[in-house]
Design a protein around this motif. Sequence first.
Motif, PDB file in Angstrom:
ATOM      1  N   TYR A  58      -1.871  -0.391 -10.656  1.00  0.00           N
ATOM      2  CA  TYR A  58      -2.199  -1.350 -11.705  1.00  0.00           C
ATOM      3  C   TYR A  58      -2.286  -2.812 -11.263  1.00  0.00           C
ATOM      4  O   TYR A  58      -2.683  -3.658 -12.066  1.00  0.00           O
ATOM      5  N   GLN A  59      -1.922  -3.111 -10.020  1.00  0.00           N
ATOM      6  CA  GLN A  59      -1.900  -4.520  -9.614  1.00  0.00           C
ATOM      7  C   GLN A  59      -2.769  -4.831  -8.396  1.00  0.00           C
ATOM      8  O   GLN A  59      -2.769  -5.962  -7.919  1.00  0.00           O
ATOM      9  N   MET A  60      -3.501  -3.867  -7.918  1.00  0.00           N
ATOM     10  CA  MET A  60      -4.326  -4.089  -6.730  1.00  0.00           C
ATOM     11  C   MET A  60      -5.751  -4.483  -7.094  1.00  0.00           C
ATOM     12  O   MET A  60      -6.316  -3.992  -8.081  1.00  0.00           O
ATOM     13  N   SER A  61      -6.315  -5.353  -6.276  1.00  0.00           N
ATOM     14  CA  SER A  61      -7.726  -5.725  -6.432  1.00  0.00           C
ATOM     15  C   SER A  61      -8.615  -4.502  -6.222  1.00  0.00           C
ATOM     16  O   SER A  61      -8.258  -3.577  -5.481  1.00  0.00           O
ATOM     17  N   THR A  62      -9.749  -4.505  -6.875  1.00  0.00           N
ATOM     18  CA  THR A  62     -10.684  -3.380  -6.712  1.00  0.00           C
ATOM     19  C   THR A  62     -11.268  -3.334  -5.308  1.00  0.00           C
ATOM     20  O   THR A  62     -11.874  -2.329  -4.916  1.00  0.00           O
ATOM     21  N   HIS A  63     -11.085  -4.394  -4.525  1.00  0.00           N
ATOM     22  CA  HIS A  63     -11.580  -4.400  -3.148  1.00  0.00           C
ATOM     23  C   HIS A  63     -10.667  -3.603  -2.211  1.00  0.00           C
ATOM     24  O   HIS A  63     -11.040  -3.345  -1.070  1.00  0.00           O
ATOM     25  N   ILE A  64      -9.486  -3.243  -2.686  1.00  0.00           N
ATOM     26  CA  ILE A  64      -8.530  -2.500  -1.868  1.00  0.00           C
ATOM     27  C   ILE A  64      -8.491  -1.050  -2.331  1.00  0.00           C
ATOM     28  O   ILE A  64      -8.284  -0.765  -3.511  1.00  0.00           O
TER      29      ILE A  64
END
Length: 207
Positions: A73-79
């Motif tokens: 829930y807290q990670m960027s969509t780039h990761i």
Amino acid sequence: MKRISLHEIEQKLHAETYEQLCAYLYRQIENGCLKPVKASGLNGKKPALYQEYRVVDSDTDTDYHQYEEELNYQMSTHISIDYYLRHLPQYAADREWVCRLNQYFFDTEGKVPEPVSKNERSFQIWGREKFLQQEQGKKILKRCGVEASRLAYYETSEPLAYYSSHRQTPQNLLILENKDTFYSMRRHLLDQSEDHKKRFSGFLLEL
């Protein structure tokens, strides 16, 4: 750490198939929740499972659950979070570096970063110039599924220092890989005294 038998795990899990039991145990071992007791021996089936396992402290399980929530829930969509969801103990070890990369993506969202050198980008993200070049930066990017090009940096090379006392051709070349030795040699070449020229000529002949 408490021990639990394979039979006990099987009873608590109520797995419908042996394959489900295997998948559950592999996942628990990867997440660091269970550790096989190799001295207990294998059960003789395929794939083989150990007869006993050690249960890792429940506090660790709670921490891993928090990490799982953070990844989901807290990670960027780039990761990409796939690797770390399968290897939560590794995420616990890498978390500081992953979070810094994550913050960089949030800070630059919707922007086109200006290309900078690898060391500059490394320092900007992780506060360490050599993190990408010599430390675990490449592993972190791979585990996060991030291509190096996404960080918009360029490679740099060490400058080549040279000295020539005249422009005549052809010339003999002396290549020195050590910078200190190069600057010592250059200082001698700049010394134009006759005595030095004789001594230096003799030195070159010996080379």
